[in-house]
Motif scaffolding. Structure first.
Motif, PDB file in Angstrom:
ATOM      1  N   ASN A  59       0.822  -1.198   0.000  1.00 33.26           N
ATOM      2  CA  ASN A  59       0.000   0.000   0.000  1.00 33.26           C
ATOM      3  C   ASN A  59       0.862   1.258   0.000  1.00 33.26           C
ATOM      4  O   ASN A  59       0.517   2.263  -0.626  1.00 33.26           O
ATOM      5  CB  ASN A  59      -0.921   0.011   1.222  1.00 33.26           C
ATOM      6  N   GLY A  60       2.003   1.196   0.704  1.00 39.35           N
ATOM      7  CA  GLY A  60       2.916   2.332   0.706  1.00 39.35           C
ATOM      8  C   GLY A  60       3.466   2.617  -0.677  1.00 39.35           C
ATOM      9  O   GLY A  60       3.490   3.758  -1.131  1.00 39.35           O
ATOM     10  N   VAL A  61       3.904   1.565  -1.379  1.00 38.28           N
ATOM     11  CA  VAL A  61       4.425   1.736  -2.742  1.00 38.28           C
ATOM     12  C   VAL A  61       3.339   2.288  -3.659  1.00 38.28           C
ATOM     13  O   VAL A  61       3.570   3.215  -4.447  1.00 38.28           O
ATOM     14  CB  VAL A  61       4.962   0.398  -3.289  1.00 38.28           C
ATOM     15  N   GLY A  74       3.399  18.249  -3.601  1.00 39.10           N
ATOM     16  CA  GLY A  74       3.912  19.467  -4.215  1.00 39.10           C
ATOM     17  C   GLY A  74       5.411  19.596  -4.235  1.00 39.10           C
ATOM     18  O   GLY A  74       5.954  20.403  -4.980  1.00 39.10           O
ATOM     19  N   SER A  75       6.133  18.812  -3.425  1.00 34.71           N
ATOM     20  CA  SER A  75       7.583  18.989  -3.341  1.00 34.71           C
ATOM     21  C   SER A  75       8.231  17.725  -2.792  1.00 34.71           C
ATOM     22  O   SER A  75       7.557  16.802  -2.325  1.00 34.71           O
ATOM     23  CB  SER A  75       7.922  20.168  -2.428  1.00 34.71           C
ATOM     24  N   THR A  76       9.577  17.706  -2.846  1.00 36.61           N
ATOM     25  CA  THR A  76      10.322  16.597  -2.257  1.00 36.61           C
ATOM     26  C   THR A  76      10.091  16.529  -0.753  1.00 36.61           C
ATOM     27  O   THR A  76      10.024  15.449  -0.163  1.00 36.61           O
ATOM     28  CB  THR A  76      11.827  16.759  -2.542  1.00 36.61           C
ATOM     29  N   ALA A  77       9.967  17.689  -0.132  1.00 36.19           N
ATOM     30  CA  ALA A  77       9.688  17.723   1.313  1.00 36.19           C
ATOM     31  C   ALA A  77       8.356  17.043   1.624  1.00 36.19           C
ATOM     32  O   ALA A  77       8.213  16.370   2.649  1.00 36.19           O
ATOM     33  CB  ALA A  77       9.674  19.163   1.807  1.00 36.19           C
ATOM     34  N   GLY A  78       7.378  17.205   0.729  1.00 34.32           N
ATOM     35  CA  GLY A  78       6.090  16.544   0.919  1.00 34.32           C
ATOM     36  C   GLY A  78       6.218  15.036   0.873  1.00 34.32           C
ATOM     37  O   GLY A  78       5.577  14.322   1.650  1.00 34.32           O
ATOM     38  N   LEU A  79       7.046  14.540  -0.042  1.00 24.69           N
ATOM     39  CA  LEU A  79       7.286  13.102  -0.114  1.00 24.69           C
ATOM     40  C   LEU A  79       7.989  12.601   1.143  1.00 24.69           C
ATOM     41  O   LEU A  79       7.730  11.499   1.624  1.00 24.69           O
ATOM     42  CB  LEU A  79       8.131  12.761  -1.348  1.00 24.69           C
ATOM     43  N   VAL A  81       7.745  13.874   4.204  1.00 23.93           N
ATOM     44  CA  VAL A  81       6.749  13.815   5.283  1.00 23.93           C
ATOM     45  C   VAL A  81       5.876  12.577   5.120  1.00 23.93           C
ATOM     46  O   VAL A  81       5.539  11.893   6.099  1.00 23.93           O
ATOM     47  CB  VAL A  81       5.886  15.090   5.295  1.00 23.93           C
ATOM     48  N   ARG A  82       5.521  12.268   3.877  1.00 19.94           N
ATOM     49  CA  ARG A  82       4.713  11.064   3.605  1.00 19.94           C
ATOM     50  C   ARG A  82       5.477   9.807   4.042  1.00 19.94           C
ATOM     51  O   ARG A  82       4.901   8.852   4.562  1.00 19.94           O
ATOM     52  CB  ARG A  82       4.368  11.007   2.120  1.00 19.94           C
ATOM     53  N   LEU A  83       6.802   9.809   3.813  1.00 26.02           N
ATOM     54  CA  LEU A  83       7.627   8.679   4.233  1.00 26.02           C
ATOM     55  C   LEU A  83       7.607   8.533   5.754  1.00 26.02           C
ATOM     56  O   LEU A  83       7.468   7.422   6.282  1.00 26.02           O
ATOM     57  CB  LEU A  83       9.059   8.864   3.738  1.00 26.02           C
ATOM     58  N   TYR A  84       7.745   9.653   6.467  1.00 25.13           N
ATOM     59  CA  TYR A  84       7.659   9.609   7.926  1.00 25.13           C
ATOM     60  C   TYR A  84       6.328   8.997   8.368  1.00 25.13           C
ATOM     61  O   TYR A  84       6.283   8.176   9.295  1.00 25.13           O
ATOM     62  CB  TYR A  84       7.774  11.020   8.514  1.00 25.13           C
ATOM     63  N   ALA A  85       5.256   9.418   7.695  1.00 22.55           N
ATOM     64  CA  ALA A  85       3.928   8.924   8.065  1.00 22.55           C
ATOM     65  C   ALA A  85       3.841   7.417   7.874  1.00 22.55           C
ATOM     66  O   ALA A  85       3.287   6.699   8.721  1.00 22.55           O
ATOM     67  CB  ALA A  85       2.857   9.636   7.246  1.00 22.55           C
ATOM     68  N   PHE A 278      -4.002  11.541  12.346  1.00 20.94           N
ATOM     69  CA  PHE A 278      -2.633  11.032  12.489  1.00 20.94           C
ATOM     70  C   PHE A 278      -1.694  11.716  11.494  1.00 20.94           C
ATOM     71  O   PHE A 278      -0.612  12.188  11.871  1.00 20.94           O
ATOM     72  CB  PHE A 278      -2.639   9.515  12.263  1.00 20.94           C
ATOM     73  N   TYR A 279      -2.090  11.782  10.222  1.00 25.55           N
ATOM     74  CA  TYR A 279      -1.215  12.363   9.204  1.00 25.55           C
ATOM     75  C   TYR A 279      -0.984  13.852   9.448  1.00 25.55           C
ATOM     76  O   TYR A 279       0.137  14.352   9.307  1.00 25.55           O
ATOM     77  CB  TYR A 279      -1.798  12.141   7.813  1.00 25.55           C
ATOM     78  N   LEU A 280      -2.023  14.570   9.828  1.00 20.47           N
ATOM     79  CA  LEU A 280      -1.883  15.996  10.088  1.00 20.47           C
ATOM     80  C   LEU A 280      -0.953  16.251  11.274  1.00 20.47           C
ATOM     81  O   LEU A 280      -0.184  17.226  11.277  1.00 20.47           O
ATOM     82  CB  LEU A 280      -3.251  16.634  10.336  1.00 20.47           C
TER      83      LEU A 280
END
Length: 294
Positions: A59-61, A74-79, A81-85, A278-280
């Motif tokens: 599901n992550g992939v 919108g950015s590499t930083a967004g990706l 944060v998604r990885l942290y989540a 959780f994500y927020l």
């Protein structure tokens, strides 16, 4: 007499050892039985399932690649944060699931007795929707390709197959999936390929219709706010839960294996809302910014 006493003592020791071994074997048999045992209560579907790791990885992939393709990051930083989540989503989900079961008096007794409650409060599938759905306004900024693709899906999956035979209807559905997906890809990314005609000249508004930056920012603020976002994402989850489990989709070969099973609305609402919160909170921890009210 001493010899007989020693022999009797030896027999008793042997019997005790044999009984202990038998009891231990029975305990292991119980613990690894499919639906009972304290170990099963922890490792199986009650609090945790071994397949949850497979789900987490797959599901992550899928979510990462979908977010990139759809443009919902919108950015590499967004990706990042998604990885942290995604690194935190499994332990967080397990903690919530265990808390739900242990807080319920009846469920707590079942868990402590070594069996799994049959009632599900949470679904990891819908819990992770909060991670993907909060970025959808960015993907929807290019609205035209979405409208074109979904128009093809609506006609090809739900309308056109109705008067046809089952085999012919299935072929139409497969064709609609291919055409709709191809139209989306061409309208959104066709301009990057000089070998293809410009999408704007070929499909017109499907390629050119888009939301303004201000509208997109407003939608992002709503979906990513702590008070409103979980409600919006929960409603989106209920819609997807009902749409993706309709017979028009679930009877399509191969496609049905990629679709979620229909869950009770309460499970979807609670899971999606908690997943969004959780994500927020992960975003807030990573960026130091949290929007409470849009």
């Amino acid at each position: 007499m001493g010899t007989e006493s020693e022999a009797g003592e030896g027999r008793r020791v042997f019997e005790v050892g044999s009984n202990l071994a038998s009891a231990f074997a029975e305990l292991l048999s119980q613990e690894f039985e499919f639906s009972s045992g304290h170990l099963t209560a922890v490792l199986n579907t009650c609090l945790f399932a071994p397949s949850i790791l497979t789900f987490w990885f797959v599901n992550g992939v899928v979510d990462f690649s979908t977010a990139v393709v759809l443009g919902s990051v919108g950015s590499t930083a967004g990706l990042l944060v998604r990885l942290y989540a995604y690194l935190l989503v499994v332990p967080t989900f397990l903690l919530l699931r265990a808390s739900f079961h242990l807080a319920h008096p009846v469920h707590r007794q079942e868990v402590l007795s070594g069996s799994c409650p049959s009632t599900r409060h949470l679904s990891l599938d819908w819990f992770t929707v909060g991670i993907l759905a909060t970025g959808l306004p960015l993907a929807l900024q290019d609205l035209g390709p979405w409208l074109g693709m979904n128009a093809v899906f609506l006609v090809g999956l739900f309308v056109a197959p109705r008067p046809l035979s089952r085999r012919a209807g299935t072929r139409v559905k497969f064709l609609a999936i291919l055409v709709g997906s191809g139209l989306f890809a061409y309208a959104k990314y066709g301009g990057l390929l000089t070998t293809l005609p410009a999408p704007a000249a070929t499909v017109g508004p499907v390629a050119t219709l888009s939301l303004t930056e201000a509208t997109t920012a407003s939608l992002m603020a709503v979906v990513n706010s702590l008070l409103v976002g979980p409600v919006v994402v929960a409603a989106f989850g209920v819609l997807m839960n009902r749409l993706l489990t309709r017979p028009e989709l679930t009877d399509v070969p191969y496609v049905r294996h990629t679709l979620p099973r229909r869950d009770p609305d309460r499970v979807v609402v609670v899971s999606a809302a908690l997943g969004t919160v959780f994500y927020l909170l992960v975003v807030a921890a990573a960026t130091g910014s949290l929007v409470v009210v849009p």
